[in-house]
Write an enzyme that holds these catalytic residues in place. Structure first.
Site, PDB file in Angstrom:
ATOM      1  CE1 TYR B 130      -3.736   2.342   0.697  1.00  0.00           C
ATOM      2  CE2 TYR B 130      -2.473   3.193   2.458  1.00  0.00           C
ATOM      3  CZ  TYR B 130      -3.614   3.305   1.653  1.00  0.00           C
ATOM      4  OH  TYR B 130      -4.446   4.459   1.977  1.00  0.00           O
ATOM      5  CE  LYS B 134      -3.731   5.378  -1.531  1.00  0.00           C
ATOM      6  NZ  LYS B 134      -4.751   6.246  -2.299  1.00  0.00           N
TER       7      LYS B 134
END
Lengths: 81, 222
Positions: B130, B134
């Site tokens: 993740y 990002k």
């Protein structure tokens, strides 16, 4: 003006070509003016003139005047008119 | 921004998308176009922008906010989780930014806001995938801002901290409290806190701001 003339005008505007410059044999990066920045300008000129939105693949494949004619035809523009 | 027409995207429930679009039309008296499309497919993204062009002829703001979060410790990360996370969190944002910037170029103005995360700026254990997806959005933001500045198109990012959403409410009690204790302001962020930051970056209030990552985290330490 017909579609082919309009397309010539789009090329002339985007690439700052002069009257009499050869357009129909042009190829991407074949002249100094047709660099990547001018290419996006050319895409915008074509989209505005013909009221279409080109696919990403079209933008990448638009490497010559003749290719541009083929792309317009794919978008339903009558290039023989 | 008041009175702006809206384009909504959804990919899992067409009925809910249409209903929400109708609610927004009714509540704000503006046009709202609901586009049912999978943004991880470049062809479907292209079609969305063709429809936006056909309907509105212009685009002023793009908010790239589609995202998923799955936790896994290093060494226990399934390949399909990496693929799915990057397709939704990162690749879809790139496809949208490509198409949106072309529409915005026509008017030589526009604002793009990418929703990244405090995990993308600071990292967190169990969230390597993740975080990477990002953090990639931050690179996308910085590079696009440089490329599009001459066309008066601004590109910024918002990095939320711990926000009150379904995702955070599903955390185990102990983990939830641990996160709460790390927030300097002592409260969980509300969706409106993020929306207000997006509104600022989308509006002329930020007319001279581009290539920035705005943390909206209440002083969260991670």
């Amino acid at each position: 003006m017909n579609a082919k003339s309009n397309l010539r005008q789009s090329f002339a505007n985007a690439l700052n070509l002069r009257n009499g410059d050869e357009i129909e044999t042009l190829e991407y990066r074949g002249i100094p003016q047709w660099n990547s920045l001018a290419h996006m300008q050319l895409v915008q000129e074509i989209e505005t003139t013909f009221d279409v939105m080109l696919d990403t693949e079209d933008v990448i494949g638009l490497s010559s005047f003749q290719k541009a004619l083929g792309i317009l035809s794919k978008h339903g523009i009558d290039i023989t008119a | 921004m008041h009175g702006a027409n809206i384009v909504l995207n959804g990919c899992s429930d067409r009925g809910r998308l249409d209903q929400r679009a109708a609610e927004l039309r009714s509540a704000h008296g503006v046009e709202c176009l609901g586009l049912f499309a999978n943004l991880t497919e470049p062809g479907e993204v292209d079609e969305c922008y063709r429809q936006i062009f056909a309907r509105f002829k212009r685009l002023d703001v793009l908010v790239n906010n589609a995202g998923i979060l799955q936790d896994a410790l290093l060494g226990m990360i399934p390949t399909d989780m990496v693929d799915r996370t990057f397709r939704i969190n990162t690749f879809a944002a790139i496809y949208n930014l490509q198409q949106a910037s072309r529409l915005m170029t026509r008017n030589r103005s526009g604002a793009i806001v990418n929703i990244t995360s405090i995990i993308g700026t600071n990292g967190n254990q169990g969230q390597a995938v993740y975080a990477a997806s990002k953090a990639a959005l931050i690179g996308l933001t910085l590079s696009s801002a440089k490329e599009l500045a001459s066309r008066n198109i601004r590109v910024n990012a918002v990095a939320p901290g711990f926000i009150d959403t379904d995702m955070t409410r599903n955390l185990p009690e102990g983990k939830f409290q641990e996160r709460m204790n790390s927030i300097g302001m002592g409260r969980i962020g509300q969706p409106d806190d993020i929306a207000n930051a997006i509104l600022f970056l989308a509006s002329d209030l930020s007319a001279y701001i581009t290539g920035q990552v705005l943390g909206v985290d209440g002083g969260m330490l991670i």
